[in-house]
Scaffold this active site. Structure first.
Site, PDB file in Angstrom:
ATOM      1  N   HIS A 138     -73.609  10.085 -22.708  1.00 16.45           N
ATOM      2  CA  HIS A 138     -73.383  11.022 -21.521  1.00 16.45           C
ATOM      3  C   HIS A 138     -74.102  12.149 -21.661  1.00 16.45           C
ATOM      4  O   HIS A 138     -74.445  12.597 -22.908  1.00 16.45           O
ATOM      5  CB  HIS A 138     -71.961  11.383 -21.506  1.00 16.45           C
ATOM      6  CG  HIS A 138     -71.057  11.958 -20.502  1.00 16.45           C
ATOM      7  ND1 HIS A 138     -71.567  12.992 -19.923  1.00 16.45           N
ATOM      8  CD2 HIS A 138     -70.475  11.280 -19.677  1.00 16.45           C
ATOM      9  CE1 HIS A 138     -71.169  13.456 -18.845  1.00 16.45           C
ATOM     10  NE2 HIS A 138     -70.090  12.301 -18.580  1.00 16.45           N
ATOM     11  N   HIS A 139     -74.467  12.787 -20.529  1.00 12.70           N
ATOM     12  CA  HIS A 139     -75.412  13.756 -20.413  1.00 12.70           C
ATOM     13  C   HIS A 139     -74.931  15.174 -21.234  1.00 12.70           C
ATOM     14  O   HIS A 139     -75.204  16.060 -21.734  1.00 12.70           O
ATOM     15  CB  HIS A 139     -75.743  14.336 -19.084  1.00 12.70           C
ATOM     16  CG  HIS A 139     -77.367  15.026 -19.113  1.00 12.70           C
ATOM     17  ND1 HIS A 139     -77.593  15.738 -19.903  1.00 12.70           N
ATOM     18  CD2 HIS A 139     -78.189  14.738 -18.133  1.00 12.70           C
ATOM     19  CE1 HIS A 139     -78.793  16.286 -19.797  1.00 12.70           C
ATOM     20  NE2 HIS A 139     -79.302  15.467 -18.472  1.00 12.70           N
ATOM     21  N   ALA A 140     -73.419  15.119 -20.984  1.00 12.32           N
ATOM     22  CA  ALA A 140     -72.481  16.243 -21.685  1.00 12.32           C
ATOM     23  C   ALA A 140     -72.943  16.243 -23.298  1.00 12.32           C
ATOM     24  O   ALA A 140     -72.571  17.473 -23.787  1.00 12.32           O
ATOM     25  CB  ALA A 140     -70.970  16.041 -21.483  1.00 12.32           C
ATOM     26  N   ASN A 306     -76.759  20.664 -24.581  1.00 12.71           N
ATOM     27  CA  ASN A 306     -77.687  21.132 -23.457  1.00 12.71           C
ATOM     28  C   ASN A 306     -78.264  22.477 -23.337  1.00 12.71           C
ATOM     29  O   ASN A 306     -77.438  23.213 -23.146  1.00 12.71           O
ATOM     30  CB  ASN A 306     -77.010  20.697 -22.090  1.00 12.71           C
ATOM     31  CG  ASN A 306     -76.726  19.134 -21.993  1.00 12.71           C
ATOM     32  OD1 ASN A 306     -77.626  18.393 -21.369  1.00 12.71           O
ATOM     33  ND2 ASN A 306     -75.573  18.691 -22.485  1.00 12.71           N
TER      34      ASN A 306
END
Length: 472
Positions: A138-140, A306
């Site tokens: 997941h990008h999170a 991120n």
């Protein structure tokens, strides 16, 4: 326990049933005669031995009661490798098309938030005694830089595998009271940061106002890119395609034309997208607006979180001449970089800390249900430098690495380029409604590269890369 940053949380909130927010990493692994017995059980043992240095794989998402604040990560939780590491077998002949189709299927489903937000697929059936490992994260959890560092930790960079041992114990689940108290304290902390955030914003706006170099007003105000075949309500289905170019050819071409590798990636994308615009829309009369992720934390030790923002740049898909497209791409990128740095690379991520969870989720659901023609950009394009030396998994050589980010709301295409040793590996992700076959775009990128080299007076014979997925 640690809280997701505002930017991490926004990447979580923006996920909807048709907009999946995971990224993919694909490693093709060559099994020499001594390792032909390397199977999924052996691979699980390799992952288990390295969990102590792959900390984000042990993070469990914890929601705050009543969505009073951004979720938190429980940093050490039980990891069921029988769940997370899954088998997949390709149909014969086990080449590029078969693997690409499998990756599209893998990408078409969301990650289950009741488990740590990652999966790996052990893909057998590739030709020439190779396997593939498809990581779905997941990008999170991690951006491109963090994912690259995480990938490096997951591979042995020495000829023989290094032994490791899981050195963590699962943390207990936090109580409701602890979550609420922590949310309250963190809100007070963010309130104290508001003056600095406002000051950072004001300084950036003033720098932009004083500067004479900005993106053209028609592309930035009111952030309405031209309508195209790729901009619509995204479907849940995902399709995947790859292409491999020699990094040496890209460098030679860029040097001859006086541009960077990133300029070359964007110029190749502009030319290839022009081909598809003419095919699907019947015209290519306007520049496209692309979001190019730019990191502001390149720490080699960072393996989660991120720390990037999207730099908006114009792609000259309306220009017919390939060399003029390269020159215009370079000029547009220079302008975009200057405007981006003048405004402040951390502007969006700082304000993201104040996005309220429930309204943010409702907003993204509403946006994802619209037709997609009046959004901020046409598509995202990423260029991430990967490892400069070959890695190994369980002692087996990793011959190729591909990567792709998620589709964004209203955009049915994503182009991600990941360099690995001597390769420039291109990945295209599309939904089920944008193109008949995403290989149309990868083929167009290769054709565009040949056209640029021809126009520049360079050899049209591209360097042959010994790569399983580079085979037609």
């Amino acid at each position: 326990m640690k809280r997701l940053s505002g930017w991490d949380a926004v990447l979580l909130y923006s996920e909807t049933p048709n907009v999946h927010m995971h990224t993919l990493k694909v490693a093709v692994v060559e099994l020499d005669p001594d390792r032909r017995g390397f199977d999924i059980d052996a691979f699980r043992r390799v992952i288990h031995s390295r969990l102590y240095k792959l900390e984000p794989f042990c993070y469990q998402l914890v929601d705050i009661p009543l969505k009073l604040h951004h979720p938190m990560w429980r940093e050490n939780c039980d990891v069921d490798l029988n769940y997370h590491v899954r088998p997949w077998r390709l149909p014969a002949p086990g080449g590029r098309r078969e693997l690409d189709e499998a990756i599209g299927e893998i990408a078409s489903t969301q990650l289950d938030r009741s488990h740590p937000l990652w999966e790996m697929y052990f893909v057998e059936g590739l030709a020439d005694d190779r396997i593939a490992v498809v990581g779905k994260v997941h990008h999170a959890l991690a951006d491109g830089v963090a994912a690259a560092n995480l990938l490096a930790r997951g591979m042995d960079l020495a000829p023989e595998p290094q032994s490791g041992e899981a050195r963590y114990a699962p943390d207990p689940a936090p109580s409701t009271g602890k979550l609420v108290r922590s949310a309250f304290v963190d809100h007070l902390r963010h309130i104290g940061r508001i003056p600095r955030t406002v000051g950072y914003t004001a300084q950036g706006i003033n720098r932009v106002r004083r500067s004479t170099r900005k993106l053209s007003p028609e592309l930035t105000m009111p952030f309405t890119p031209p309508p195209t075949f790729m901009n619509h309500m995204v479907t849940p289905e995902r399709r995947f395609a790859t292409a491999t170019l020699a990094l040496s050819d890209i460098k030679e071409t860029g040097k001859a034309l006086g541009v960077t590798i990133n300029d070359m990636v964007l110029a190749l994308s502009a030319g290839a997208l022009r081909t598809l615009l003419l095919r699907y829309d019947g015209n290519a009369d306007h520049p496209l607006l692309a979001s190019v992720p730019v990191s502001f934390d390149f720490s080699p030790d960072r393996i989660s979180g991120n720390f990037f923002t999207g730099m908006l740049t114009a792609l000259p898909a309306d220009i017919d001449d390939p060399l003029e497209r390269v020159r215009r791409t370079h000029d547009n990128t220079v302008d975009a970089k200057e405007s981006h740095h003048l405004l402040g690379p951390e502007l969006v991520s700082r304000w993201a800390a104040y996005f309220p969870p429930a309204p943010s989720e409702a907003l993204f659901r509403w946006l994802a249900s619209r037709d997609g023609q009046n959004k901020v950009l046409n598509l995202p394009i990423s260029n991430v430098p990967g490892p400069r030396e070959h890695g190994r998994v369980g002692g087996a050589l990793v011959t190729e690495i591909y990567s792709v980010g998620p589709l964004t709301t209203g955009s049915g295409l994503n182009i991600t380029v990941w360099s690995y040793v001597d390769q420039l590996n291109v990945s295209v992700l599309s939904d089920g409604a944008t193109v008949d076959d995403p290989h149309e775009l990868t083929d167009a990128i290769i054709d565009e590269f040949i056209a640029i080299r021809r126009a520049a007076g360079l050899s049209e014979e591209l360097t042959v890369i010994e790569a399983a997925m580079a085979q037609a």
